[in-house]
Scaffold this motif. Structure first.
Motif, mmCIF file in Angstrom:
data_model
loop_
_atom_site.group_PDB
_atom_site.id
_atom_site.type_symbol
_atom_site.label_atom_id
_atom_site.label_comp_id
_atom_site.label_asym_id
_atom_site.label_seq_id
_atom_site.Cartn_x
_atom_site.Cartn_y
_atom_site.Cartn_z
ATOM 1 N N LEU A 253 0.844 -1.191 0.000
ATOM 2 C CA LEU A 253 0.000 0.000 0.000
ATOM 3 C C LEU A 253 0.880 1.242 0.000
ATOM 4 N N THR A 254 0.774 2.047 -1.004
ATOM 5 C CA THR A 254 1.640 3.222 -1.138
ATOM 6 C C THR A 254 0.946 4.517 -0.739
ATOM 7 N N GLU A 255 -0.348 4.464 -0.447
ATOM 8 C CA GLU A 255 -1.059 5.652 0.014
ATOM 9 C C GLU A 255 -2.153 5.228 0.992
ATOM 10 N N ALA A 256 -2.675 6.203 1.735
ATOM 11 C CA ALA A 256 -3.695 5.906 2.733
ATOM 12 C C ALA A 256 -4.896 5.227 2.073
ATOM 13 N N THR A 257 -5.415 4.215 2.760
ATOM 14 C CA THR A 257 -6.511 3.407 2.232
ATOM 15 C C THR A 257 -7.609 3.312 3.276
ATOM 16 N N THR A 258 -8.854 3.347 2.839
ATOM 17 C CA THR A 258 -9.995 3.214 3.750
ATOM 18 C C THR A 258 -10.823 2.006 3.357
ATOM 19 N N ARG A 259 -11.184 1.215 4.365
ATOM 20 C CA ARG A 259 -12.036 0.046 4.154
ATOM 21 C C ARG A 259 -13.270 0.169 5.035
ATOM 22 N N VAL A 260 -14.401 -0.274 4.522
ATOM 23 C CA VAL A 260 -15.671 -0.139 5.229
ATOM 24 C C VAL A 260 -16.201 -1.522 5.571
ATOM 25 N N GLY A 261 -16.657 -1.677 6.822
ATOM 26 C CA GLY A 261 -17.275 -2.920 7.244
ATOM 27 C C GLY A 261 -18.552 -2.638 8.009
ATOM 28 N N LEU B 19 -18.045 0.267 10.507
ATOM 29 C CA LEU B 19 -16.652 0.362 10.909
ATOM 30 C C LEU B 19 -15.847 0.848 9.714
ATOM 31 N N LEU B 20 -15.183 1.990 9.870
ATOM 32 C CA LEU B 20 -14.284 2.518 8.850
ATOM 33 C C LEU B 20 -12.853 2.333 9.330
ATOM 34 N N ASP B 21 -12.032 1.661 8.545
ATOM 35 C CA ASP B 21 -10.623 1.481 8.861
ATOM 36 C C ASP B 21 -9.784 2.295 7.890
ATOM 37 N N THR B 22 -9.041 3.259 8.430
ATOM 38 C CA THR B 22 -8.121 4.056 7.623
ATOM 39 C C THR B 22 -6.714 3.546 7.887
ATOM 40 N N ILE B 23 -6.027 3.162 6.814
ATOM 41 C CA ILE B 23 -4.752 2.451 6.925
ATOM 42 C C ILE B 23 -3.643 3.294 6.311
ATOM 43 N N GLN B 24 -2.568 3.477 7.071
ATOM 44 C CA GLN B 24 -1.374 4.151 6.578
ATOM 45 C C GLN B 24 -0.168 3.276 6.872
ATOM 46 N N VAL B 25 0.727 3.145 5.897
ATOM 47 C CA VAL B 25 1.881 2.269 6.020
ATOM 48 C C VAL B 25 3.161 3.083 5.916
ATOM 49 N N ASN B 26 4.091 2.825 6.850
ATOM 50 C CA ASN B 26 5.451 3.367 6.754
ATOM 51 C C ASN B 26 6.350 2.196 6.367
ATOM 52 N N GLN B 27 6.680 2.109 5.094
ATOM 53 C CA GLN B 27 7.429 0.954 4.616
ATOM 54 C C GLN B 27 8.816 0.878 5.227
ATOM 55 N N VAL C 262 2.407 -0.205 10.449
ATOM 56 C CA VAL C 262 1.063 0.029 9.927
ATOM 57 C C VAL C 262 0.238 0.725 11.009
ATOM 58 N N LEU C 263 -0.364 1.833 10.658
ATOM 59 C CA LEU C 263 -1.304 2.521 11.545
ATOM 60 C C LEU C 263 -2.704 2.339 10.971
ATOM 61 N N VAL C 264 -3.570 1.722 11.759
ATOM 62 C CA VAL C 264 -4.971 1.575 11.386
ATOM 63 C C VAL C 264 -5.806 2.351 12.394
ATOM 64 N N VAL C 265 -6.589 3.303 11.921
ATOM 65 C CA VAL C 265 -7.516 4.022 12.780
ATOM 66 C C VAL C 265 -8.903 3.436 12.553
ATOM 67 N N HIS C 266 -9.422 2.762 13.586
ATOM 68 C CA HIS C 266 -10.760 2.188 13.517
ATOM 69 C C HIS C 266 -11.762 3.265 13.932
ATOM 70 N N THR C 267 -12.679 3.603 13.059
ATOM 71 C CA THR C 267 -13.735 4.564 13.372
ATOM 72 C C THR C 267 -15.064 3.813 13.426
ATOM 73 N N VAL C 268 -15.646 3.771 14.604
ATOM 74 C CA VAL C 268 -16.910 3.077 14.815
ATOM 75 C C VAL C 268 -18.025 4.113 14.772
ATOM 76 N N MET C 269 -18.989 3.937 13.873
ATOM 77 C CA MET C 269 -20.091 4.884 13.704
ATOM 78 C C MET C 269 -21.400 4.150 13.915
ATOM 79 N N GLY C 270 -22.241 4.693 14.813
ATOM 80 C CA GLY C 270 -23.529 4.075 15.033
ATOM 81 C C GLY C 270 -24.227 4.641 16.238
ATOM 82 N N SER C 271 -25.574 4.635 16.206
ATOM 83 C CA SER C 271 -26.396 5.111 17.322
ATOM 84 C C SER C 271 -26.030 6.535 17.727
#
Length: 263
Positions: free
Chosen positions: A168-176, A184-192, A197-206
């Protein structure tokens, strides 16, 4: 192999970084079972793998035991299971889930593991080993595992394939989806360069928004082999999954089995 019942876990002195692991567990304990299913083919194949490696009623130590996703079914299959986790909230949830009370637990930082008992199996699953953020701490963990193994024992590691994130060469977001009203939104940044790997889990609901950071440091297979040897261990097998499928660059995970080195 040992037949002692696991009872006690203590800590070796080290440079403490257990706060990050504890904060991760404390923040996600209430939704952890939604993130990672507690039953199904993945859990069944893991149990079958361990049964073939060291059958029950072997003693088993799980590091980063969490809410008992693996520990509880392993105990149900006859293993004598002791779990260590940095998060009291995770362990409280485990004991809610463990209705038979078979799994014993201790709050602890597994990077500084020191145990009174010896175990036939030591399990570190679901990328937990990579959550130790430095090479030094990963080697310290391996040394603790070496000391925790009974004669003839084996340690098993489930990690992600470093290629999954390293490419992964740039920030990536995955949705679950956690629930009909929760995402659940996961924003992923990699320092090769740092293999980080930094993953910021964002929990959205209620009507709530919660952000939980997770940092991991991946080790390449050759590096893992060297770290294991430095800790007095040797890798005896590596597969792409619990079904012992061969490793490829496209594999999502690695499953390692290590034993003590013989003189």
């Amino acid at each position: 192999m040992t037949t002692e019942t696991p009872r006690q876990t203590r800590q070796r002195p080290h440079s403490d970084d257990s706060g990050a692991s504890s904060a991760y567990g404390e923040s996600l304990a209430d939704i952890y079972d939604s993130l990672y299913p507690t039953s199904g083919p993945a859990v069944d194949s893991m149990v079958a793998f361990l049964q073939e490696l060291r059958p029950a009623p072997a003693s088993l130590l799980e590091l980063g035991v969490g809410t008992g996703r693996l520990a509880i079914p392993l105990a149900a299959h006859g293993y004598r299971v002791h779990g260590v986790d940095a998060s009291p909230a995770m362990l409280a949830k485990l004991h809610e889930n463990d209705t038979t009370g078979e799994v014993t637990t201790a709050v602890g930082d597994f990077a500084a593991l020191a145990v009174e008992e010896r175990y036939d199996l030591v399990l570190t699953a679901l990328n937990t080993f990579f959550m130790l953020p430095t090479q030094e701490q990963q080697i310290d963990c391996l040394r603790g595992i070496h000391d925790a193994l009974a004669d003839g024992g084996a340690a098993v590691f489930e990690t992600y394939n470093p290629q999954v994130y390293h490419r992964l060469t740039e920030a990536t977001t995955r949705v679950g989806h956690l629930a009909p009203d929760a995402l659940l939104l996961d924003t992923i940044q990699v320092n090769q360069a740092l293999q980080s790997v930094l993953v910021v889990h964002t929990v959205m609901g209620s009507g709530r928004l919660r952000k939980v950071p997770e940092v991991s440091r991946y080790a390449w297979p050759a590096e893992f082999d060297v770290m294991a040897r430095l800790a007095g261990l040797r890798v005896i097998g590596r597969w792409a999954d619990w079904d012992r499928s061969p490793v490829t660059d496209q594999a999502e995970k690695h499953v390692y089995v290590v034993e003590r080195q013989t003189v």
